[in-house]
Design a protein around this motif. Sequence first.
Motif, PDB file in Angstrom:
ATOM      1  N   GLU A  68      -6.803   0.111  -5.558  1.00 54.62           N
ATOM      2  CA  GLU A  68      -8.257   0.534  -4.928  1.00 54.62           C
ATOM      3  C   GLU A  68      -8.268   1.513  -4.067  1.00 54.62           C
ATOM      4  O   GLU A  68      -8.918   2.364  -4.071  1.00 54.62           O
ATOM      5  CB  GLU A  68      -9.060  -0.813  -4.797  1.00 54.62           C
ATOM      6  CG  GLU A  68     -10.464  -0.392  -4.336  1.00 54.62           C
ATOM      7  CD  GLU A  68     -11.369  -1.667  -3.814  1.00 54.62           C
ATOM      8  OE1 GLU A  68     -12.429  -1.729  -3.730  1.00 54.62           O
ATOM      9  OE2 GLU A  68     -10.510  -2.552  -3.220  1.00 54.62           O
ATOM     10  N   HIS A  69      -7.463   1.365  -3.139  1.00 57.23           N
ATOM     11  CA  HIS A  69      -7.652   2.487  -1.675  1.00 57.23           C
ATOM     12  C   HIS A  69      -6.244   3.069  -1.457  1.00 57.23           C
ATOM     13  O   HIS A  69      -6.240   3.730  -0.536  1.00 57.23           O
ATOM     14  CB  HIS A  69      -7.767   1.475  -0.592  1.00 57.23           C
ATOM     15  CG  HIS A  69      -9.332   0.804  -0.622  1.00 57.23           C
ATOM     16  ND1 HIS A  69     -10.243   1.593  -0.516  1.00 57.23           N
ATOM     17  CD2 HIS A  69      -9.397  -0.584  -0.689  1.00 57.23           C
ATOM     18  CE1 HIS A  69     -11.285   0.827  -0.505  1.00 57.23           C
ATOM     19  NE2 HIS A  69     -10.936  -0.295  -0.586  1.00 57.23           N
ATOM     20  N   THR A  70      -5.431   2.857  -2.512  1.00 59.52           N
ATOM     21  CA  THR A  70      -4.340   3.913  -2.356  1.00 59.52           C
ATOM     22  C   THR A  70      -3.971   4.555  -3.811  1.00 59.52           C
ATOM     23  O   THR A  70      -4.561   4.226  -4.716  1.00 59.52           O
ATOM     24  CB  THR A  70      -2.833   2.984  -2.365  1.00 59.52           C
ATOM     25  OG1 THR A  70      -2.461   2.231  -3.295  1.00 59.52           O
ATOM     26  CG2 THR A  70      -3.088   2.228  -0.930  1.00 59.52           C
ATOM     27  N   ALA A 130      -8.950  -0.757  -9.357  1.00 60.60           N
ATOM     28  CA  ALA A 130     -10.031   0.147  -8.458  1.00 60.60           C
ATOM     29  C   ALA A 130     -11.426  -0.204  -8.856  1.00 60.60           C
ATOM     30  O   ALA A 130     -12.311  -0.172  -7.772  1.00 60.60           O
ATOM     31  CB  ALA A 130      -9.802   1.402  -8.754  1.00 60.60           C
ATOM     32  N   SER A 131     -11.653  -1.096  -9.824  1.00 57.46           N
ATOM     33  CA  SER A 131     -13.136  -1.119 -10.288  1.00 57.46           C
ATOM     34  C   SER A 131     -12.858  -2.074 -11.771  1.00 57.46           C
ATOM     35  O   SER A 131     -11.684  -2.372 -11.982  1.00 57.46           O
ATOM     36  CB  SER A 131     -14.081  -0.033 -10.721  1.00 57.46           C
ATOM     37  OG  SER A 131     -13.377   0.561 -11.752  1.00 57.46           O
ATOM     38  N   CYS A 133       0.790  -1.190   0.086  1.00 55.43           N
ATOM     39  CA  CYS A 133       0.068   0.000   0.008  1.00 55.43           C
ATOM     40  C   CYS A 133       0.823   1.223   0.042  1.00 55.43           C
ATOM     41  O   CYS A 133       0.391   2.471   0.021  1.00 55.43           O
ATOM     42  CB  CYS A 133      -0.909  -0.114   1.308  1.00 55.43           C
ATOM     43  SG  CYS A 133      -1.863  -1.399   1.252  1.00 55.43           S
ATOM     44  N   ASP A 163      -2.007  -2.603  -4.368  1.00 58.44           N
ATOM     45  CA  ASP A 163      -3.369  -1.926  -4.069  1.00 58.44           C
ATOM     46  C   ASP A 163      -3.736  -0.680  -4.743  1.00 58.44           C
ATOM     47  O   ASP A 163      -3.055   0.346  -4.526  1.00 58.44           O
ATOM     48  CB  ASP A 163      -3.610  -1.654  -2.624  1.00 58.44           C
ATOM     49  CG  ASP A 163      -5.225  -1.485  -2.133  1.00 58.44           C
ATOM     50  OD1 ASP A 163      -5.836  -1.692  -3.424  1.00 58.44           O
ATOM     51  OD2 ASP A 163      -5.744  -1.289  -1.289  1.00 58.44           O
ATOM     52  N   ASN A 176     -13.414  -7.353   5.813  1.00 63.83           N
ATOM     53  CA  ASN A 176     -13.652  -6.028   6.299  1.00 63.83           C
ATOM     54  C   ASN A 176     -15.094  -5.324   5.434  1.00 63.83           C
ATOM     55  O   ASN A 176     -15.960  -4.908   6.255  1.00 63.83           O
ATOM     56  CB  ASN A 176     -12.520  -5.048   6.062  1.00 63.83           C
ATOM     57  CG  ASN A 176     -11.347  -5.223   7.009  1.00 63.83           C
ATOM     58  OD1 ASN A 176     -11.684  -5.350   8.094  1.00 63.83           O
ATOM     59  ND2 ASN A 176     -10.103  -5.569   6.613  1.00 63.83           N
ATOM     60  N   ASP A 177     -15.096  -5.527   4.288  1.00 60.94           N
ATOM     61  CA  ASP A 177     -16.340  -4.972   3.394  1.00 60.94           C
ATOM     62  C   ASP A 177     -17.559  -5.834   3.749  1.00 60.94           C
ATOM     63  O   ASP A 177     -18.633  -5.488   3.870  1.00 60.94           O
ATOM     64  CB  ASP A 177     -16.022  -4.842   2.076  1.00 60.94           C
ATOM     65  CG  ASP A 177     -15.254  -3.606   1.785  1.00 60.94           C
ATOM     66  OD1 ASP A 177     -15.862  -2.406   2.123  1.00 60.94           O
ATOM     67  OD2 ASP A 177     -14.273  -3.747   1.272  1.00 60.94           O
TER      68      ASP A 177
END
Length: 261
Positions: free
Chosen positions: A46-48, A74-75, A23, A44, A175-176
């Motif tokens: 998606e979140h970084t 990310a998607s 990350c 990652d 987590n999600d």
Amino acid sequence: MTRAASFKRRLLGAEMTAGLFCCSYGVQVVEALAGSGFDYLLFDAEHTPNSLPQLHAQLCALADSPTVPIVRLASLDLVAIKLLLDMGVAGLMVPNVQSAEEAAQAVRFTRYPPHGVRGVAGSVRATRYGRDRDYLARAEDRFSLIVQVETAASVKDAERIAATPGVDGVFVGPNDLAADMGLLGQPGHPEVVEAVSAGLRRIRQAGKSAGVLCAEADVPLYRAAGANLFALGSDLGLLVKTADALAQRHCSAPAASPRQD
């Protein structure tokens, strides 16, 4: 056999593999981790704020290591998938896949015609800038597709998602999933643990690799449920945990409080 093809063979055989999220988007961090012996590093996106040039540099830092690079998107995005495949990633993880139909679309995005819609490029890193004459014929053998299930509905449908031809593994995101179950921030809650375990069992019933993010202490629990693809935290998580523990033992300054901005 290339390291990417070897990793795919291990996934298809449901062999035990373990890796780490990256990350920090730092080349030097990747270079340092390249010698640790992880089966894979999961970059990652998606979140970084990890840009394509940064990812390219990180892939180069891992080039001489047996550890394979996987990127979490990310998607489900055709353009991003095309660029990352041309950069020579060994695998992609697609987040938040809700159905077998979405999983099939992900497969199409990674395959050349007539089985997909991936564009053909010549002088790119994946083809060793045009030197690898066998790349187009062997691309599917050198790439692993992992999809993530992160909601209660998709975890319940994990067997059908996993059975999608071209999907090599399904990764459960605790987590999600916890948030979707109304247990935000509680991935260790017994209800979440049971939902994750049930999802892993469904994935293995479909004959695909089952993955999960978990602490090292939880590996035996999820291994018993069928998991074979483990993400054991992140580079920043390891750094912060070790640094905080060292500071608590030897320093008097209080730990930083959360920012309110």
